[in-house]
Enzyme design. Structure first.
Site, mmCIF file in Angstrom:
data_model
loop_
_atom_site.group_PDB
_atom_site.id
_atom_site.type_symbol
_atom_site.label_atom_id
_atom_site.label_comp_id
_atom_site.label_asym_id
_atom_site.label_seq_id
_atom_site.Cartn_x
_atom_site.Cartn_y
_atom_site.Cartn_z
ATOM 1 N N ASP A 15 0.969 -1.264 -0.029
ATOM 2 C CA ASP A 15 -0.082 -0.061 -0.177
ATOM 3 C C ASP A 15 0.885 1.047 0.001
ATOM 4 O O ASP A 15 2.156 1.160 0.248
ATOM 5 C CB ASP A 15 -0.961 0.038 1.401
ATOM 6 C CG ASP A 15 -1.660 1.474 1.548
ATOM 7 O OD1 ASP A 15 -2.455 1.742 0.620
ATOM 8 O OD2 ASP A 15 -1.370 2.154 2.541
ATOM 9 N N ASP A 17 -0.097 5.371 0.797
ATOM 10 C CA ASP A 17 -0.257 6.466 1.694
ATOM 11 C C ASP A 17 -0.256 5.732 3.188
ATOM 12 O O ASP A 17 -1.381 5.041 3.288
ATOM 13 C CB ASP A 17 -1.348 7.220 1.367
ATOM 14 C CG ASP A 17 -1.305 8.689 2.150
ATOM 15 O OD1 ASP A 17 -0.238 8.753 2.811
ATOM 16 O OD2 ASP A 17 -2.141 9.438 2.135
#
Length: 342
Positions: A15, A17
């Site tokens: 992932d 952010d």
């Protein structure tokens, strides 16, 4: 398991952010951890629910932060959404796009025709985040969906993390159309399977590991996809979130940051932990320590994470949701304070 956590996987799905970076800065340890992933010959795929930017722009942002990334290492929810449409529509079919130009480009790249108005008689609607989406865009999509158009949402994230805080995300706009049409979209992004499946397929991998900071999207997506996961505490998710997580959002491993990839699996896996005991009472977990970390030795945080994994191992087989945690000695009190628990 021997070796490091990395040794047991052929691709790491990261992932962005909250996991790799936070706003305009790399997350702690991200650069050295990702460098080690590459040094060991394990493939990297950056997976993002953000549908507003093309893979090229995402890789350029990662490069600007000092990481090495190419567009083919990036999997976006706009790509997954377009692919989901292409699986169900004939070539050239018209798709009403609610979202950015990047999303429209993804639709065109899979051989479909992006349009912006219901008057063009689209057979499908695809919806992704764009700060420019307005009432008119939703109105056009509403008419198409009511006319029977296939509806695909790139993701259903209610909020979008920004430097100003959590702001309305694509899921909030999806909710507006859901209320107006009484219909449900197919969802391409996390926690649904299409985005992660596409990332794994692009790497031709068979032993993936999902790494993220959000239980509802990253870890939930891994659970639904039947792949192991590592939860990091550099973003949205907290220690309390992990301990109270529902069955469908529970990680296999927990670490402070991406450097957990380079630790032995026994140092990150949720399970009984050396040095910690957990007694389960009536609606309470009692934590006690066999050994206490030395003050200012750098061991306190490591010990606290061990306590968290031990608490999860004790609580998860019995229930989910909030549970009271009590410290039975000074060391366990310090650990719970470090974790903001109890």
């Amino acid at each position: 398991m021997t070796g490091t956590l990395l040794d047991h996987h052929d691709v790491v799905l990261l992932d962005l952010d909250g996991t790799v970076y936070r706003g305009g800065q790399l997350a702690p340890g991200a650069d050295e951890a990702i460098a080690e992933v590459r040094a060991r010959g394990v493939l990297v795929r950056y997976v993002t629910n953000n549908a507003s930017k093309p893979a090229q722009a995402v890789s350029e942002h990662l490069n600007s932060l000092g990481l090495s990334a190419t567009p083919d290492e990036v999997s976006t929810s706009s790509q997954a959404g377009a692919a989901l449409l292409a699986e169900q529509l004939p070539a050239g079919a018209k798709v009403l796009v609610v979202g950015s130009a990047a999303l429209a480009d993804e639709v065109a790249q899979v051989g479909l025709t992006p349009v912006r108005e219901n008057a063009d008689e689209p057979v499908a609607v695809v919806q992704g985040h764009s700060p420019d989406t307005g009432w008119w865009n939703l109105a056009e999509a509403c008419l198409a969906i009511r006319d029977g158009a296939l509806w695909v949402a790139c993701n259903a994230d209610a909020t979008l993390p920004t430097e100003r805080g959590e702001l309305p995300g694509n899921g909030s706009m999806v909710a507006a159309l859901r209320a107006a049409t009484k219909q449900e979209p197919q969802v391409a992004g996390k926690p649904e399977r299409p985005l992660l499946a596409r990332a794994v397929s692009s790497a031709q991998a068979s032993r993936p590991l999902m790494v993220g900071d959000r239980l509802d999207t990253d870890i939930g997506g891994a659970v639904r996809s039947g792949m192991p996961s590592l939860m990091v505490l550099t973003g949205v998710g907290t220690a309390a979130d992990v301990l109270f997580a529902p069955v469908e959002e529970r990680p296999d491993h927990v670490a402070d940051d991406l450097r957990g990839l380079n630790l032995p699996p026994s140092a990150t896996v949720v399970g009984e932990q050396a040095g910690w005991k957990v007694r389960v009472g009536e609606g309470v977990l009692e934590l006690s320590a066999d050994t206490a970390p030395q003050p200012d030795s750098g061991e306190a945080r490591v010990a606290a994470l061990g306590a968290l994994r031990a608490l999860c191992a004790a609580w998860w087989p019995l229930g989910s949701g909030p549970v009271e945690v009590r410290a039975q000695d000074a060391a366990s009190s310090d650990a719970l304070r470090e974790l903001a628990l109890g």
